[in-house]
Scaffold this motif. Sequence first.
Motif, PDB file in Angstrom:
ATOM      1  N   PRO A  19       0.800  -1.225   0.000  1.00 14.75           N
ATOM      2  CA  PRO A  19       0.000   0.000   0.000  1.00 14.75           C
ATOM      3  C   PRO A  19       0.832   1.274   0.000  1.00 14.75           C
ATOM      4  O   PRO A  19       0.521   2.226  -0.723  1.00 14.75           O
ATOM      5  N   LYS A 217      -3.718  -4.702   8.873  1.00 10.98           N
ATOM      6  CA  LYS A 217      -3.999  -4.296   7.500  1.00 10.98           C
ATOM      7  C   LYS A 217      -4.134  -2.776   7.445  1.00 10.98           C
ATOM      8  O   LYS A 217      -4.489  -2.152   8.446  1.00 10.98           O
ATOM      9  N   GLU A 230     -10.933  -0.251   4.297  1.00 11.76           N
ATOM     10  CA  GLU A 230      -9.717  -1.033   4.089  1.00 11.76           C
ATOM     11  C   GLU A 230      -9.087  -0.659   2.761  1.00 11.76           C
ATOM     12  O   GLU A 230      -9.776  -0.429   1.758  1.00 11.76           O
ATOM     13  N   TRP A 231      -7.745  -0.575   2.759  1.00 11.02           N
ATOM     14  CA  TRP A 231      -7.038  -0.220   1.526  1.00 11.02           C
ATOM     15  C   TRP A 231      -7.136  -1.341   0.499  1.00 11.02           C
ATOM     16  O   TRP A 231      -7.006  -2.527   0.822  1.00 11.02           O
ATOM     17  N   HIS A 232      -7.345  -0.940  -0.762  1.00  8.22           N
ATOM     18  CA  HIS A 232      -7.309  -1.872  -1.890  1.00  8.22           C
ATOM     19  C   HIS A 232      -6.550  -1.211  -3.020  1.00  8.22           C
ATOM     20  O   HIS A 232      -6.675  -0.011  -3.249  1.00  8.22           O
TER      21      HIS A 232
END
Length: 233
Positions: A19, A217, A230-232
């Motif tokens: 990320p 996460k 949440e990071w994607h």
Amino acid sequence: MTKILIVPDVHGRGFWKEPCNNWEGKIIFLGDYHDPYGEYIVEEPDKVESLTNLKELVAFVENRRKISDVICLLGNHDLVYFNGNGKCRFDYWQQKEVKELISSLNPQLYYIYEDLTLKEPHKYLFSHAGITKDWLDYNNLELKDLDSIDITNLSALDNIPYSRGGYNKYGSCVWNDLEDFQLQTPYKGYYQIFGHSWGGRTKPLITDKHAMLDCRKPFVLNTETNKIEEWHI
């Protein structure tokens, strides 16, 4: 609109790499960078892996700070390398190098961000474990006083609550437990974002007043919508 990448407690793990290397804006790390977990728990980084990860993190932060804002907060597992109190999975073998590496991150005790583009600005207070008015009042402190605390000596930062095996009613901003935070009076005027209270969680605890993100996460805060996701990639 501003989006901020938030990286909760690292503990020697590498989940921050993808990320962070795919993010162009502000990044906030919530602390606890080194932890020889693997010496005690299967499938966690040992002292060698964790130190390697810390070196990579430091190199990333130093390079990224040349072009964008990176904030590194101080956790309880970091503070111990400066004043020696509250040792938990402490790395006796590499403590000097660990201290030097964490120092190079210029860790802060808290960070305030305000989105002033909105009619009613959204105000955020980041720390490792959450900040309560009870703890500040108990120690006759104002939030700004945390800027001048000497982390190399024992201080109010070493207030470890009963819930964490300590001897204090109120936990500090690096030791406060989630359950204690929920029972006490949070520092007013800000939406608080912190980590520290993993307890095996795989999901964050996000409420209308605070967010506890310690679940291995990364997350993205949208300061316009006040949403944390949440990071994607």
